[in-house]
Motif scaffolding. Structure first.
Motif, short mmCIF file in Angstrom:
data_model
loop_
_atom_site.label_atom_id
_atom_site.label_comp_id
_atom_site.label_asym_id
_atom_site.label_seq_id
_atom_site.Cartn_x
_atom_site.Cartn_y
_atom_site.Cartn_z
N LEU B 7 0.85 -1.20 0.00
CA LEU B 7 0.00 0.00 0.00
C LEU B 7 0.88 1.26 0.00
N PHE B 8 1.89 1.24 0.86
CA PHE B 8 2.83 2.37 0.91
C PHE B 8 3.58 2.53 -0.40
N LEU B 9 3.91 1.39 -1.00
CA LEU B 9 4.61 1.43 -2.29
C LEU B 9 3.73 2.11 -3.35
N GLY B 10 2.42 1.81 -3.30
CA GLY B 10 1.48 2.45 -4.23
C GLY B 10 1.45 3.96 -4.02
N PHE B 11 1.40 4.38 -2.75
CA PHE B 11 1.45 5.81 -2.42
C PHE B 11 2.71 6.43 -3.01
N PHE B 12 3.83 5.73 -2.78
CA PHE B 12 5.13 6.22 -3.24
C PHE B 12 5.14 6.37 -4.76
N PHE B 13 4.63 5.38 -5.46
CA PHE B 13 4.63 5.42 -6.93
C PHE B 13 3.73 6.55 -7.45
N ILE B 14 2.54 6.72 -6.84
CA ILE B 14 1.65 7.80 -7.31
C ILE B 14 2.32 9.15 -7.04
N GLY B 15 2.95 9.25 -5.86
CA GLY B 15 3.69 10.48 -5.53
C GLY B 15 4.75 10.78 -6.57
N LEU B 16 5.51 9.75 -6.95
CA LEU B 16 6.58 9.91 -7.96
C LEU B 16 6.00 10.33 -9.31
N GLN B 17 4.93 9.63 -9.72
CA GLN B 17 4.36 9.88 -11.06
C GLN B 17 3.74 11.27 -11.20
N THR B 18 3.26 11.81 -10.08
CA THR B 18 2.61 13.12 -10.18
C THR B 18 3.56 14.28 -9.89
N THR B 19 4.79 13.97 -9.49
CA THR B 19 5.73 15.06 -9.16
C THR B 19 7.07 14.92 -9.90
N LEU B 20 7.93 14.07 -9.39
CA LEU B 20 9.29 13.98 -9.94
C LEU B 20 9.31 13.55 -11.41
N PHE B 21 8.50 12.57 -11.76
CA PHE B 21 8.49 12.09 -13.15
C PHE B 21 7.98 13.15 -14.14
N GLN B 22 7.22 14.11 -13.63
CA GLN B 22 6.70 15.17 -14.51
C GLN B 22 7.84 16.05 -15.03
N ALA B 23 8.97 16.02 -14.30
CA ALA B 23 10.11 16.84 -14.71
C ALA B 23 10.98 16.13 -15.75
N LEU B 24 10.65 14.89 -16.07
CA LEU B 24 11.43 14.16 -17.08
C LEU B 24 11.22 14.79 -18.46
N PRO B 25 12.26 14.72 -19.32
CA PRO B 25 12.08 15.27 -20.66
C PRO B 25 10.92 14.59 -21.40
N GLU B 26 10.31 15.33 -22.32
CA GLU B 26 9.11 14.82 -23.00
C GLU B 26 9.37 13.54 -23.77
N TRP B 27 10.58 13.42 -24.35
CA TRP B 27 10.88 12.24 -25.16
C TRP B 27 11.01 10.97 -24.31
N VAL B 28 11.25 11.15 -23.02
CA VAL B 28 11.34 9.97 -22.13
C VAL B 28 9.95 9.43 -21.84
N GLY B 29 8.98 10.33 -21.74
CA GLY B 29 7.62 9.90 -21.40
C GLY B 29 7.44 9.78 -19.90
N LEU B 30 6.34 9.17 -19.51
CA LEU B 30 6.03 9.08 -18.08
C LEU B 30 5.86 7.62 -17.66
N PRO B 31 6.86 7.07 -16.95
CA PRO B 31 6.76 5.66 -16.57
C PRO B 31 5.62 5.40 -15.58
N ASP B 32 4.82 4.37 -15.86
CA ASP B 32 3.68 4.07 -15.01
C ASP B 32 4.01 2.91 -14.08
N PHE B 33 4.71 3.22 -12.99
CA PHE B 33 5.11 2.19 -12.02
C PHE B 33 3.87 1.60 -11.32
N LEU B 34 2.87 2.43 -11.13
CA LEU B 34 1.67 1.96 -10.43
C LEU B 34 1.01 0.81 -11.18
#
Lengths: 277, 181
Positions: B7-34
């Motif tokens: 459950l905590f891992l899910g929280f962590f992944f959603i947190g990552l996907q909505t914040t840090l991963f948004q700063a990735l370059p556009e050509w990298v895309g957005l990894p969906d760990f969740l």
């Protein structure tokens, strides 16, 4: 050992049938298709908010380090460029001052009422929509700060969107670039009215008839007609005009005034009567 | 214990996907760990616990994404039960079988979200963008094996912890412990 397994299996099935499945069905049935936050969603955003805040701070810190220490090589180049920009901006500033003075005089001459500005609040973006299909933002202020559904959201560059969901400490904002967003707008030059709709990356200006002449680069501002956004806020500039042989209206693409990739802080206008359901 | 960790891992992944991963370059895309976590849960967790976890993840994601509630929860639960059904008949916990399952599941999940939103908003919908979908699909396929390996490691480690905490079943070895050597 086998006996134990055999005994626990029916109990598990009963638990699934009596507790888990009804709970899942209840949660789904009570939330599906709703636009408002239900209690689980409010709880979810309240719990996710601190996680997002922590990650956002980490991101800010790392980008801060990057900009201040690692990017020193570019500083001198940037310095020269900034000096040139300052000169240029001083010229623009002078012309704006003149325009503001003229505007002030005209307003007095026309005896227009001074518009009373609504109070506003500044919030920081702590999360962005990870999906392909939606353009929403999460900010670190909620109903406890006076924010309510439907309030307009702007930044110094122009219109950003409007509040769609609130929890006590966090709010979700529908970006103006989302296809579900619609804003009443005016072309500043010829006062033609239309509707600005999002298309994912930018905007489209709809319902501008073929007879109206719309020039590239013309500024689009809010009309104040929808009752949500105050009149005169910058929305963007016309980037492309397509006139088809058939049809009543032109197809107009608009470049947003706000840079949606670099948004950090937003101003939420605490409108007294939110207009959307 | 496992439930809480994942459950905590899910929280962590959603947190990552909505914040840090948004700063990735556009050509990298957005990894969906969740999504990879959901597939892993479908393969490894029992149905009831897994479904509750997936439902919570759906609600968490809805709180920060989109404007209609219930859509992610439905899409993820459907994918969960689909993969669960496949896992009962096939050995999809094997690493080489997971990327195709993830790819099909990801396309299906996006399709469900798109269709549900289309039913609710009709015209005001983002156009189906194959370029972006395939870009994200490629990233998720690349990430399937390393993320699965990480989750597998976590799964095994938490299993050990579960046994050690269960003091009613745990009995220290008695007698000569070198006898079997």
């Amino acid at each position: 050992m086998r006996k134990n397994k055999g005994q626990t299996r029916p109990i598990r099935i009963i638990i699934i049938l009596v507790i888990v499945l009804p709970v899942i069905f209840y949660v789904l049935a009570s939330t599906i298709g709703r636009k408002d936050f239900s209690l689980p969603h409010r709880l979810a955003i309240e719990m996710l908010g601190p996680v997002q805040t922590a990650f956002s701070k980490t991101l800010d810190l790392s980008s801060d380090i990057w900009h201040h220490y690692l990017a020193l090589v570019q500083v001198s180049r940037e310095n020269d460029q900034l000096r040139r920009e300052i000169k240029h901006n001083k010229k623009i500033n002078a012309s704006f001052r003149e325009a503001a003075a003229v505007n002030g005089r005209l307003q007095k001459l026309l005896d227009l009422e001074q518009s009373v500005k609504d109070p506003s609040i500044t919030a920081q973006i702590i999360g962005r929509d990870p999906s392909i299909w939606f353009k929403t933002l999460t900010v670190n202020k909620g109903s406890s700060s006076g924010i309510a559904k439907g309030m307009p959201v702007i930044n110094p560059e122009g219109v950003v969107g409007q509040v769609i969901n609130v929890s006590p400490h966090y709010s979700k904002i529908l970006a103006a670039t989302d296809p579900n967003s619609a804003i009443d707008a005016i072309v500043q030059g010829n006062r033609t009215q239309g509707i600005i709709k999002g298309n994912g990356r930018g905007y489209q200006l709809l319902y501008i008839s073929r007879e109206n002449i719309v020039r590239l680069g013309a500024h689009i501002i809010t009309s104040g007609m929808g009752g949500i956004f105050p009149k005169g806020l910058a929305i963007g500039q016309i980037a492309k005009v397509i006139k088809r042989r058939r049809g009543m209206f032109q197809k107009i693409r608009v470049k947003p005034a706000a840079d949606f990739q670099r948004l950090e802080y937003l101003t939420i206008i605490l409108h007294r009567k939110p207009m959307i359901d | 214990m496992r439930f809480v960790i994942f459950l905590f891992l899910g929280f962590f992944f959603i947190g990552l996907q909505t914040t840090l991963f948004q700063a990735l370059p556009e050509w990298v895309g957005l990894p969906d760990f969740l999504f990879l976590l959901i597939i892993f849960i479908a393969i490894h967790f029992p149905a009831a616990k897994g479904a509750v976890l997936v439902l919570i993840f759906g609600i968490l994601l809805e709180a920060v994404s989109g404007y209609f509630m219930g859509i992610y929860a439905i899409a993820y639960l459907l994918i969960f039960f689909m993969v669960k059904g496949l896992a009962a008949g096939l050995a999809i916990d094997e690493t080489n079988l997971q990327p195709p399952i993830v790819a099909v599941g990801y396309l299906l999940a996006n399709g469900i979200v798109y269709m549900c939103t289309a039913m609710l908003v009709q015209n005001n919908l983002m156009p189906w963008n194959w370029g972006e979908i395939l870009q994200r699909l490629l990233i998720i396929i690349i990430l399937t094996v390393p993320v699965s390996a990480f989750l597998e490691m976590l799964w095994k480690r938490t299993a050990k912890k579960d046994n050690s905490h269960n003091f009613l079943l745990f009995q220290p070895p008695r007698g000569n412990r070198y006898r079997h050597r």
